[in-house]
Write an enzyme that holds these catalytic residues in place. Sequence first.
Site, PDB file in Angstrom:
ATOM      1  N   LYS A 146      26.606 -77.734 -31.860  1.00  0.00           N
ATOM      2  CA  LYS A 146      25.625 -78.051 -30.815  1.00  0.00           C
ATOM      3  C   LYS A 146      26.191 -77.620 -29.463  1.00  0.00           C
ATOM      4  CE  LYS A 146      24.534 -81.572 -28.151  1.00  0.00           C
ATOM      5  NZ  LYS A 146      24.047 -80.797 -26.991  1.00  0.00           N
TER       6      LYS A 146
ATOM      7  N   GLU B 115      22.943 -78.401 -23.925  1.00  0.00           N
ATOM      8  CA  GLU B 115      21.524 -78.080 -23.740  1.00  0.00           C
ATOM      9  C   GLU B 115      21.297 -77.258 -22.469  1.00  0.00           C
ATOM     10  OE1 GLU B 115      23.064 -80.933 -23.644  1.00  0.00           O
ATOM     11  OE2 GLU B 115      22.030 -82.499 -22.514  1.00  0.00           O
TER      12      GLU B 115
ATOM     13  N   GLY C 270      33.904 -82.235 -23.369  1.00  0.00           N
ATOM     14  CA  GLY C 270      32.933 -82.659 -22.357  1.00  0.00           C
ATOM     15  C   GLY C 270      33.537 -83.719 -21.468  1.00  0.00           C
ATOM     16  N   GLY C 271      32.681 -84.586 -20.930  1.00  0.00           N
ATOM     17  CA  GLY C 271      33.137 -85.597 -19.990  1.00  0.00           C
ATOM     18  C   GLY C 271      33.647 -86.861 -20.678  1.00  0.00           C
TER      19      GLY C 271
ATOM     20  N   THR D 156      30.952 -89.449 -22.188  1.00  0.00           N
ATOM     21  CA  THR D 156      30.363 -89.001 -23.457  1.00  0.00           C
ATOM     22  C   THR D 156      31.413 -89.050 -24.565  1.00  0.00           C
ATOM     23  OG1 THR D 156      28.936 -87.544 -22.190  1.00  0.00           O
ATOM     24  CG2 THR D 156      29.042 -87.139 -24.546  1.00  0.00           C
ATOM     25  N   GLY D 157      32.635 -88.671 -24.239  1.00  0.00           N
ATOM     26  CA  GLY D 157      33.717 -88.732 -25.233  1.00  0.00           C
ATOM     27  C   GLY D 157      33.904 -90.147 -25.752  1.00  0.00           C
TER      28      GLY D 157
ATOM     29  N   GLU E 153      38.320 -83.302 -26.010  1.00  0.00           N
ATOM     30  CA  GLU E 153      38.901 -82.637 -24.837  1.00  0.00           C
ATOM     31  C   GLU E 153      38.023 -83.025 -23.656  1.00  0.00           C
ATOM     32  OE1 GLU E 153      39.150 -80.894 -22.028  1.00  0.00           O
ATOM     33  OE2 GLU E 153      39.497 -78.791 -22.584  1.00  0.00           O
TER      34      GLU E 153
ATOM     35  N   CYS F  48      38.042 -77.208 -16.793  1.00  0.00           N
ATOM     36  CA  CYS F  48      38.718 -78.478 -17.089  1.00  0.00           C
ATOM     37  C   CYS F  48      40.148 -78.489 -16.580  1.00  0.00           C
ATOM     38  CB  CYS F  48      38.659 -78.784 -18.576  1.00  0.00           C
ATOM     39  SG  CYS F  48      39.218 -77.434 -19.612  1.00  0.00           S
TER      40      CYS F  48
ATOM     41  N   GLU G  24      37.437 -86.641 -11.425  1.00  0.00           N
ATOM     42  CA  GLU G  24      37.113 -85.228 -11.640  1.00  0.00           C
ATOM     43  C   GLU G  24      35.780 -84.898 -10.958  1.00  0.00           C
ATOM     44  OE1 GLU G  24      35.908 -83.939 -15.647  1.00  0.00           O
ATOM     45  OE2 GLU G  24      37.439 -82.400 -15.491  1.00  0.00           O
TER      46      GLU G  24
HETATM   47  O1  TXE Z   1      28.933 -83.471 -19.890  1.00  0.00           O
HETATM   48  P1  TXE Z   1      28.701 -84.184 -21.277  1.00  0.00           P
HETATM   49  P2  TXE Z   1      28.027 -83.412 -18.605  1.00  0.00           P
HETATM   50  C1  TXE Z   1      32.990 -83.285 -17.169  1.00  0.00           C
HETATM   51  C2  TXE Z   1      32.722 -82.912 -15.721  1.00  0.00           C
HETATM   52  C3  TXE Z   1      31.259 -83.105 -15.612  1.00  0.00           C
HETATM   53  C4  TXE Z   1      31.058 -84.326 -16.478  1.00  0.00           C
HETATM   54  C5  TXE Z   1      29.669 -84.535 -16.982  1.00  0.00           C
HETATM   55  O2  TXE Z   1      33.399 -83.805 -14.877  1.00  0.00           O
HETATM   56  O3  TXE Z   1      30.851 -83.344 -14.292  1.00  0.00           O
HETATM   57  O4  TXE Z   1      31.926 -84.111 -17.555  1.00  0.00           O
HETATM   58  O5  TXE Z   1      29.147 -83.346 -17.503  1.00  0.00           O
HETATM   59  C6  TXE Z   1      26.779 -83.549 -25.375  1.00  0.00           C
HETATM   60  N1  TXE Z   1      26.413 -87.749 -28.299  1.00  0.00           N
HETATM   61  N2  TXE Z   1      33.041 -82.122 -18.039  1.00  0.00           N
HETATM   62  O6  TXE Z   1      27.250 -84.665 -18.435  1.00  0.00           O
HETATM   63  O7  TXE Z   1      27.554 -85.146 -21.248  1.00  0.00           O
HETATM   64  C7  TXE Z   1      25.999 -82.703 -24.400  1.00  0.00           C
HETATM   65  O8  TXE Z   1      24.702 -82.433 -24.890  1.00  0.00           O
HETATM   66  C8  TXE Z   1      26.817 -86.512 -28.627  1.00  0.00           C
HETATM   67  C9  TXE Z   1      34.351 -81.748 -18.474  1.00  0.00           C
HETATM   68  O9  TXE Z   1      27.265 -82.169 -18.664  1.00  0.00           O
HETATM   69  O10 TXE Z   1      30.010 -84.683 -21.696  1.00  0.00           O
HETATM   70  C10 TXE Z   1      26.916 -81.487 -24.306  1.00  0.00           C
HETATM   71  O11 TXE Z   1      26.734 -80.640 -25.445  1.00  0.00           O
HETATM   72  N3  TXE Z   1      26.844 -85.494 -27.740  1.00  0.00           N
HETATM   73  C11 TXE Z   1      34.303 -80.768 -19.545  1.00  0.00           C
HETATM   74  C12 TXE Z   1      28.307 -82.109 -24.375  1.00  0.00           C
HETATM   75  O12 TXE Z   1      28.116 -83.403 -24.941  1.00  0.00           O
HETATM   76  C13 TXE Z   1      26.482 -85.752 -26.478  1.00  0.00           C
HETATM   77  C14 TXE Z   1      33.251 -79.755 -19.550  1.00  0.00           C
HETATM   78  C15 TXE Z   1      29.015 -82.235 -23.041  1.00  0.00           C
HETATM   79  O13 TXE Z   1      28.196 -82.955 -22.172  1.00  0.00           O
HETATM   80  C16 TXE Z   1      26.060 -87.041 -26.077  1.00  0.00           C
HETATM   81  C17 TXE Z   1      31.982 -80.277 -19.097  1.00  0.00           C
HETATM   82  C18 TXE Z   1      26.039 -88.066 -27.068  1.00  0.00           C
HETATM   83  N4  TXE Z   1      25.673 -89.315 -26.783  1.00  0.00           N
HETATM   84  C19 TXE Z   1      31.932 -81.407 -18.344  1.00  0.00           C
HETATM   85  N5  TXE Z   1      25.767 -86.987 -24.754  1.00  0.00           N
HETATM   86  C20 TXE Z   1      35.614 -80.260 -20.052  1.00  0.00           C
HETATM   87  N6  TXE Z   1      36.354 -81.087 -20.780  1.00  0.00           N
HETATM   88  O14 TXE Z   1      35.962 -79.117 -19.858  1.00  0.00           O
HETATM   89  C21 TXE Z   1      25.992 -85.730 -24.330  1.00  0.00           C
HETATM   90  N7  TXE Z   1      26.407 -84.962 -25.372  1.00  0.00           N
END
Ligand code: TXE
Length: 492
Positions: free
Chosen positions: A176, A179, A229-230, A233-234, A251, A285, A386
């Site tokens: 996935k 989006e 991701g963030g 969400t992690g 990560e 990141c 961040e």
């Molecule tokens: O990321 P999300 P967001 C950090 C950065 C950014 C913040 C938020 O600080 O401002 O995170 O970004 C999927 N169950 N990073 O909100 O939500 C989502 O659809 C399963 C750091 O855009 O973490 C996408 O595919 N999946 C980072 C993915 O998670 C879910 C890079 C990442 O989105 C979900 C990006 C759920 N409940 C942002 N909710 C890095 N580590 O490099 C969302 N997603």
Amino acid sequence: MNGEPDLCIGGQWRHASDGGTREIVNPANGSIAAVVDEATADDARDAVAAARAAFDDGAWPGTPVAERAALLDRIADLLQRDKEDLASLETRDTGKTLVESRIDIDDVTSVFRYYAKLAGVEADRIVDVGDPTIISRVVREPIGVCVLIAPWNYPLLQMSWKVAPALAAGCTMVAKPSEVTPLTTIAFAHLLDEAGVPPSVFNLVQGSGAAVGAALTDTAAVDFISFTGGVPTGRTIAETAAKHVTKVALELGGKNPHIVFADAEPESAVDHVLTGVFLHSGQVCSAGTRLIIEESIADDFVAELVARAEKIRVGDGMDPASETGPLVSAQHRAKVEAHVQQGISEGAKLVTGGARPNDPALADGFFYLPTIFDQCDRSMRIVSEETFGPILTVERFTTEAEAITLGNDTEYGLAAGVRTSDSARGERVVRALRHGTVWLNDFGYYTAAAEWGGFGKSGNGRELGPTGLTEYQEIKHIWQNTSPQGAGWFKG
Ligand code: TXE
């Protein structure tokens, strides 16, 4: 994309079951770059079921390693064949410059080449148990069905760090993409088909985290989730996975220090501090967002940074004159702007940027100027949280011990940089920093052959390198008795 079906489930390309679509916005000008199918939770569950069935029938996990490695090499060949198309799609989707997107596609290619080589190298182990009648072997097997969730900053790159080792290990998977940026992953899925990835081994659904992401993770049918991701969400994913005792790798970004001692080579130090934080408008990141600099050179160094930051050409990533592109979305820019206001209200001194560019040609895009805050300290949220934007904060130190304390004073621990011409000090500081990657007199580089991941809240597990393959494997101990006799316990 644009009317063609975009979900790949069980070897079939399909539209969303409810006909839903999503407009993908080009962040350089706010135009619609593409319209893609938006999966439902039911589509996500179908994809997991397809991956489960493909794993359980045993054909793909049982495919000889040499065949899997050859497949990875074919994928690498096709990535290079389609490099220009993929790079321009990535630029239209993320806003990053075409130069960066081309580097991304080369890096994606090298990840597939690396795991093609490594696939057969991780040999089984024979254990000497001190009894010649016993053969004890430790073997590696694919972990099973994997859910691969990627973010929007390096869409295809982050996905490749997951797909390549998963295929090499013999896993099946549901991918996935974010989006916000699904376009290159859709193109890549077609390329996997062409390379000959068997039906149902790789499944693709795109859609929101709340609907599709949740359906992919809240299930006992999945064996492993790899997420980038963030932190919030992690955490949600880890909590959901815990219900099913699903293994998880996370990560989650960082707030990365770049420590500059007074004896650092000045020209490359300025250059790397700027590149470290402003590449891809700070949406990296491992961006070096915290400059930690020795007091004696700080004023001159910051003045030079400001002068150079003000010359950075911000613009459409498709324009070869642009050195950095926009932020990924209007929503993300609003987050960055709120963070900057926070910094100002906390008393950090804004020395450049802190605004959108005033060039009318950029008015429809989500641009933000390279921004530097001086006189920061670690009590400020602008220093600890961040931002994921083009924001550099400056803290000062006078002793080596203080530099190390500052460098480690973060909940994260993804990456750090150290600059000094004193090699003994360089070694001491590098070893004292609690971060997953530390650059000494360099910044930002990585290789497919070396592990990537973080200490602390930067997550758990590692991608890339040999560990990036073992994440997708289970370890099994096989104990074989070559001359079985009674165990001799219960004689009655
Ligand atoms: O990321 P999300 P967001 C950090 C950065 C950014 C913040 C938020 O600080 O401002 O995170 O970004 C999927 N169950 N990073 O909100 O939500 C989502 O659809 C399963 C750091 O855009 O973490 C996408 O595919 N999946 C980072 C993915 O998670 C879910 C890079 C990442 O989105 C979900 C990006 C759920 N409940 C942002 N909710 C890095 N580590 O490099 C969302 N997603």
